[in-house]
Design an enzyme around this catalytic site. Structure first.
Site, short mmCIF file in Angstrom:
data_model
loop_
_atom_site.label_atom_id
_atom_site.label_comp_id
_atom_site.label_asym_id
_atom_site.label_seq_id
_atom_site.Cartn_x
_atom_site.Cartn_y
_atom_site.Cartn_z
CG ASP A 42 26.48 -59.06 -76.77
OD1 ASP A 42 26.47 -57.94 -76.21
OD2 ASP A 42 26.94 -60.09 -76.24
CE1 TYR A 70 19.58 -63.58 -73.93
CE2 TYR A 70 19.25 -64.39 -71.70
CZ TYR A 70 19.46 -63.34 -72.57
OH TYR A 70 19.56 -62.07 -72.10
CG ASP A 84 30.98 -63.12 -79.21
OD1 ASP A 84 32.16 -62.80 -79.49
OD2 ASP A 84 30.07 -62.27 -79.06
NE ARG A 178 29.23 -61.83 -75.08
CZ ARG A 178 29.97 -60.73 -74.91
NH1 ARG A 178 31.22 -60.70 -75.35
NH2 ARG A 178 29.48 -59.67 -74.30
#
Length: 225
Positions: A42, A70, A84, A178
Site C-alpha cells: 500500500d 512485517y 489505516d 490492516r
C-alpha cells in the site's frame, strides 16, 4: 547487470509511493520494457518491494506465494474506515485498562489458519471494479472472507500511555495486516487501526539487502552507463 536477460531487485519502497510508481521509476532507469513487482505494498506502507526485469518476471508468481514478514505499529482505542491512516480515526473508546498481557493473549487467537475479510479500501475487484474505488465513492460493498495463515503474531513493544503497540507478523500470501489489526481491536473491544507498516521479508529476501531507489537510480541511470 543485464536487466534484459533478467534481474531480481530488492527495493525499500518509500512512503506514499504506490508499487507501480516504483515499477515506472525502475523501468526508466534500466531502460527495459518488461518490469514488474512481486507483491503490492500500500502507498502508506514502506519496506521490501521486489522488482523483476526481463526474463526474471516469470519468477514473480513464485515470489508472491512466499511467506511474508512485517513490522506493524497499531493504535488502540479507535477505528478508521480504511483500517489505516488513509481515513480519519473515529469511534473512540477508552483503552486505558488494557495491559501487555491482555494484548498478547488476544493475539494468540490469530495464530494459525484463520478467516479474514479484506478491507473495503483494497485493490480486490468486485463486479469488475477495484474495491477502494467503490469505497471512496461512498458505495456499500461486501467482501468475502478467506482463509489465511498467520505463522507469528507477536507484540514487540507497547506504550500504555499512547495506547500504541508494535508487533511482528509472519504470514501467508493474501494476508491484510490492516485487517489483522482491525480484528485484534475488535477482539479487545476497543477498536484498532494500523499506524505504520514495514515489510521486512519475502521468503528468503530481506529488507536489509534492499536498494534505496535514489541510490539505484544514481548507480544505473543513463548518465552513468
Amino acid at each position: 547487470m543485464d536487466f534484459q536477460a533478467g534481474q531480481t531487485l530488492l527495493f525499500n519502497k518509500p512512503k506514499t509511493w504506490s508499487s507501480f510508481d516504483v515499477v515506472k521509476k525502475i523501468r526508466r532507469v534500466v531502460r527495459v520494457k518488461k518490469v514488474g513487482h512481486a507483491g503490492t505494498l500500500d502507498p502508506l506502507a514502506t519496506g521490501l518491494l521486489i522488482i523483476c526485469t526481463g526474463k526474471s518476471t516469470k519468477t514473480i508468481p513464485g515470489i508472491q506465494d512466499a511467506e511474508k514478514e512485517y513490522v506493524v505499529d497499531f493504535q488502540l482505542g479507535a477505528t478508521t474506515a480504511s483500517y489505516d491512516l488513509e481515513s480519519e480515526p473515529e469511534h473512540f473508546i477508552d483503552a486505558s485498562h488494557l495491559t501487555e498481557d491482555a494484548i498478547k493473549d488476544a493475539m494468540k487467537a490469530f495464530v494459525g489458519a484463520v478467516q479474514q475479510t479484506p478491507p473495503i479500501f483494497s485493490a480486490i475487484k468486485v463486479n469488475g471494479k477495484r474495491a477502494y474505488e467503490s469505497a471512496r465513492a461512498g458505495k456499500k460493498i461486501e467482501l468475502k472472507s478467506r482463509t489465511i495463515f498467520i505463522e507469528r503474531f507477536e507484540l514487540l513493544d507497547y506504550d500504555a500511555e499512547k495506547k500504541v503497540g508494535k508487533a511482528v507478523v509472519v504470514c501467508s500470501k493474501g494476508t491484510y495486516i490492516r485487517s489483522l489489526v482491525h480484528d485484534l481491536g475488535q477482539a479487545l473491544n476497543v477498536g484498532a487501526y494500523m499506524a505504520e507498516l514495514v515489510r521486512t521479508r519475502i521468503g528468503p529476501h530481506k529488507l536489509e539487502n534492499a536498494w534505496e531507489i535514489a541510490d539505484f537510480a544514481e548507480e544505473f541511470s543513463p548518465k552513468n552507463p
